[in-house]
Design a protein around this motif. Sequence first.
Motif, PDB file in Angstrom:
ATOM      1  N   ARG A  22       0.830  -1.212   0.000  1.00 56.79           N
ATOM      2  CA  ARG A  22       0.000   0.000   0.000  1.00 56.79           C
ATOM      3  C   ARG A  22       0.863   1.260   0.000  1.00 56.79           C
ATOM      4  O   ARG A  22       0.565   2.230  -0.697  1.00 56.79           O
ATOM      5  CB  ARG A  22      -0.901  -0.026   1.234  1.00 56.79           C
ATOM      6  CG  ARG A  22      -1.815   1.142   1.359  1.00 56.79           C
ATOM      7  CD  ARG A  22      -2.658   1.059   2.619  1.00 56.79           C
ATOM      8  NE  ARG A  22      -3.494  -0.135   2.571  1.00 56.79           N
ATOM      9  CZ  ARG A  22      -3.674  -0.970   3.599  1.00 56.79           C
ATOM     10  NH1 ARG A  22      -3.056  -0.752   4.738  1.00 56.79           N
ATOM     11  NH2 ARG A  22      -4.448  -2.010   3.495  1.00 56.79           N
ATOM     12  N   LYS A  23       1.946   1.235   0.739  1.00 54.90           N
ATOM     13  CA  LYS A  23       2.824   2.403   0.846  1.00 54.90           C
ATOM     14  C   LYS A  23       3.517   2.698  -0.495  1.00 54.90           C
ATOM     15  O   LYS A  23       3.573   3.846  -0.929  1.00 54.90           O
ATOM     16  CB  LYS A  23       3.875   2.133   1.927  1.00 54.90           C
ATOM     17  CG  LYS A  23       4.791   3.289   2.218  1.00 54.90           C
ATOM     18  CD  LYS A  23       5.741   2.905   3.340  1.00 54.90           C
ATOM     19  CE  LYS A  23       6.776   3.964   3.560  1.00 54.90           C
ATOM     20  NZ  LYS A  23       7.748   3.574   4.593  1.00 54.90           N
ATOM     21  N   CYS A  24       4.008   1.662  -1.155  1.00 52.24           N
ATOM     22  CA  CYS A  24       4.649   1.844  -2.472  1.00 52.24           C
ATOM     23  C   CYS A  24       3.648   2.369  -3.494  1.00 52.24           C
ATOM     24  O   CYS A  24       3.978   3.220  -4.316  1.00 52.24           O
ATOM     25  CB  CYS A  24       5.223   0.525  -2.985  1.00 52.24           C
ATOM     26  SG  CYS A  24       6.625  -0.105  -2.062  1.00 52.24           S
ATOM     27  N   LEU A  25       2.425   1.831  -3.440  1.00 50.81           N
ATOM     28  CA  LEU A  25       1.396   2.243  -4.388  1.00 50.81           C
ATOM     29  C   LEU A  25       1.043   3.714  -4.201  1.00 50.81           C
ATOM     30  O   LEU A  25       0.845   4.437  -5.169  1.00 50.81           O
ATOM     31  CB  LEU A  25       0.155   1.365  -4.210  1.00 50.81           C
ATOM     32  CG  LEU A  25      -0.849   1.352  -5.327  1.00 50.81           C
ATOM     33  CD1 LEU A  25      -0.235   0.774  -6.586  1.00 50.81           C
ATOM     34  CD2 LEU A  25      -2.057   0.530  -4.943  1.00 50.81           C
ATOM     35  N   MET A  28       3.989   5.962  -5.599  1.00 46.35           N
ATOM     36  CA  MET A  28       4.224   5.934  -7.040  1.00 46.35           C
ATOM     37  C   MET A  28       3.360   6.983  -7.729  1.00 46.35           C
ATOM     38  O   MET A  28       2.211   7.201  -7.367  1.00 46.35           O
ATOM     39  CB  MET A  28       3.922   4.549  -7.599  1.00 46.35           C
ATOM     40  CG  MET A  28       4.340   4.358  -9.012  1.00 46.35           C
ATOM     41  SD  MET A  28       4.108   2.662  -9.470  1.00 46.35           S
ATOM     42  CE  MET A  28       4.691   2.725 -11.138  1.00 46.35           C
ATOM     43  N   ALA A  29       3.908   7.610  -8.758  1.00 45.05           N
ATOM     44  CA  ALA A  29       3.196   8.680  -9.467  1.00 45.05           C
ATOM     45  C   ALA A  29       1.888   8.181 -10.094  1.00 45.05           C
ATOM     46  O   ALA A  29       0.866   8.847 -10.014  1.00 45.05           O
ATOM     47  CB  ALA A  29       4.102   9.278 -10.538  1.00 45.05           C
ATOM     48  N   ASN A  30       1.901   7.011 -10.718  1.00 48.80           N
ATOM     49  CA  ASN A  30       0.704   6.463 -11.359  1.00 48.80           C
ATOM     50  C   ASN A  30       0.147   5.277 -10.570  1.00 48.80           C
ATOM     51  O   ASN A  30      -0.276   4.280 -11.149  1.00 48.80           O
ATOM     52  CB  ASN A  30       1.034   6.017 -12.790  1.00 48.80           C
ATOM     53  CG  ASN A  30       1.411   7.169 -13.669  1.00 48.80           C
ATOM     54  OD1 ASN A  30       0.902   8.271 -13.501  1.00 48.80           O
ATOM     55  ND2 ASN A  30       2.318   6.939 -14.599  1.00 48.80           N
ATOM     56  N   GLY A  31       0.127   5.381  -9.254  1.00 43.25           N
ATOM     57  CA  GLY A  31      -0.306   4.278  -8.412  1.00 43.25           C
ATOM     58  C   GLY A  31      -1.756   3.870  -8.640  1.00 43.25           C
ATOM     59  O   GLY A  31      -2.071   2.686  -8.693  1.00 43.25           O
ATOM     60  N   GLY A  32      -2.641   4.845  -8.786  1.00 43.95           N
ATOM     61  CA  GLY A  32      -4.050   4.542  -9.011  1.00 43.95           C
ATOM     62  C   GLY A  32      -4.269   3.841 -10.343  1.00 43.95           C
ATOM     63  O   GLY A  32      -5.054   2.887 -10.444  1.00 43.95           O
ATOM     64  N   LYS A  33      -3.555   4.292 -11.347  1.00 44.68           N
ATOM     65  CA  LYS A  33      -3.658   3.669 -12.673  1.00 44.68           C
ATOM     66  C   LYS A  33      -3.131   2.238 -12.635  1.00 44.68           C
ATOM     67  O   LYS A  33      -3.720   1.331 -13.219  1.00 44.68           O
ATOM     68  CB  LYS A  33      -2.871   4.485 -13.688  1.00 44.68           C
ATOM     69  CG  LYS A  33      -3.004   4.003 -15.114  1.00 44.68           C
ATOM     70  CD  LYS A  33      -2.083   4.781 -16.019  1.00 44.68           C
ATOM     71  CE  LYS A  33      -2.872   5.753 -16.856  1.00 44.68           C
ATOM     72  NZ  LYS A  33      -2.021   6.439 -17.852  1.00 44.68           N
ATOM     73  N   LEU A  34      -2.036   2.028 -11.912  1.00 41.02           N
ATOM     74  CA  LEU A  34      -1.459   0.689 -11.787  1.00 41.02           C
ATOM     75  C   LEU A  34      -2.440  -0.252 -11.087  1.00 41.02           C
ATOM     76  O   LEU A  34      -2.637  -1.389 -11.513  1.00 41.02           O
ATOM     77  CB  LEU A  34      -0.140   0.754 -11.028  1.00 41.02           C
ATOM     78  CG  LEU A  34       0.547  -0.573 -10.783  1.00 41.02           C
ATOM     79  CD1 LEU A  34       1.031  -1.173 -12.103  1.00 41.02           C
ATOM     80  CD2 LEU A  34       1.710  -0.411  -9.834  1.00 41.02           C
ATOM     81  N   VAL A  70       6.507  -0.588  -7.291  1.00 38.76           N
ATOM     82  CA  VAL A  70       5.556  -1.162  -6.339  1.00 38.76           C
ATOM     83  C   VAL A  70       5.946  -2.614  -6.108  1.00 38.76           C
ATOM     84  O   VAL A  70       6.177  -3.369  -7.056  1.00 38.76           O
ATOM     85  CB  VAL A  70       4.114  -1.072  -6.890  1.00 38.76           C
ATOM     86  CG1 VAL A  70       3.146  -1.776  -5.981  1.00 38.76           C
ATOM     87  CG2 VAL A  70       3.714   0.371  -7.071  1.00 38.76           C
ATOM     88  N   VAL A  71       6.013  -3.024  -4.847  1.00 40.17           N
ATOM     89  CA  VAL A  71       6.347  -4.398  -4.497  1.00 40.17           C
ATOM     90  C   VAL A  71       5.060  -5.219  -4.519  1.00 40.17           C
ATOM     91  O   VAL A  71       4.070  -4.854  -3.886  1.00 40.17           O
ATOM     92  CB  VAL A  71       7.006  -4.478  -3.105  1.00 40.17           C
ATOM     93  CG1 VAL A  71       7.345  -5.905  -2.752  1.00 40.17           C
ATOM     94  CG2 VAL A  71       8.227  -3.601  -3.047  1.00 40.17           C
TER      95      VAL A  71
END
Length: 102
Positions: A22-25, A28-34, A70-71
């Motif tokens: 959750r922390k990596c997501l 990350m700049a595009n975490g929601g998209k990922l 993201v891990v």
Amino acid sequence: MSKKPLLRALELRRPGPVLVCRKCLKRMANGGKLRRRLKASLKQRSAGQKKGRARLVFTNCFGICPKDAVVTASAATFARGELLLIRDCSEESIEKAIATLF
């Protein structure tokens, strides 16, 4: 009076979960998209299967904390002693990640 067994193994109704930090997501700049693309890819992968789709489970930190990645992990990667780092959210990298996770 009959005693119930203390341990009982059950068969899973769906493939094992995909664990995502959750922390990596969040960092990350595009975490929601990922997140959306991972979820959509899992749905697409399980469309023709008898079992349900694998779930995305958001966990606390794995302790690696890579920059701009993201891990992720699954039962298969844990069995191999691996964690998977996803650096971008392109379709190609998501498909490779899903193939590696299962």
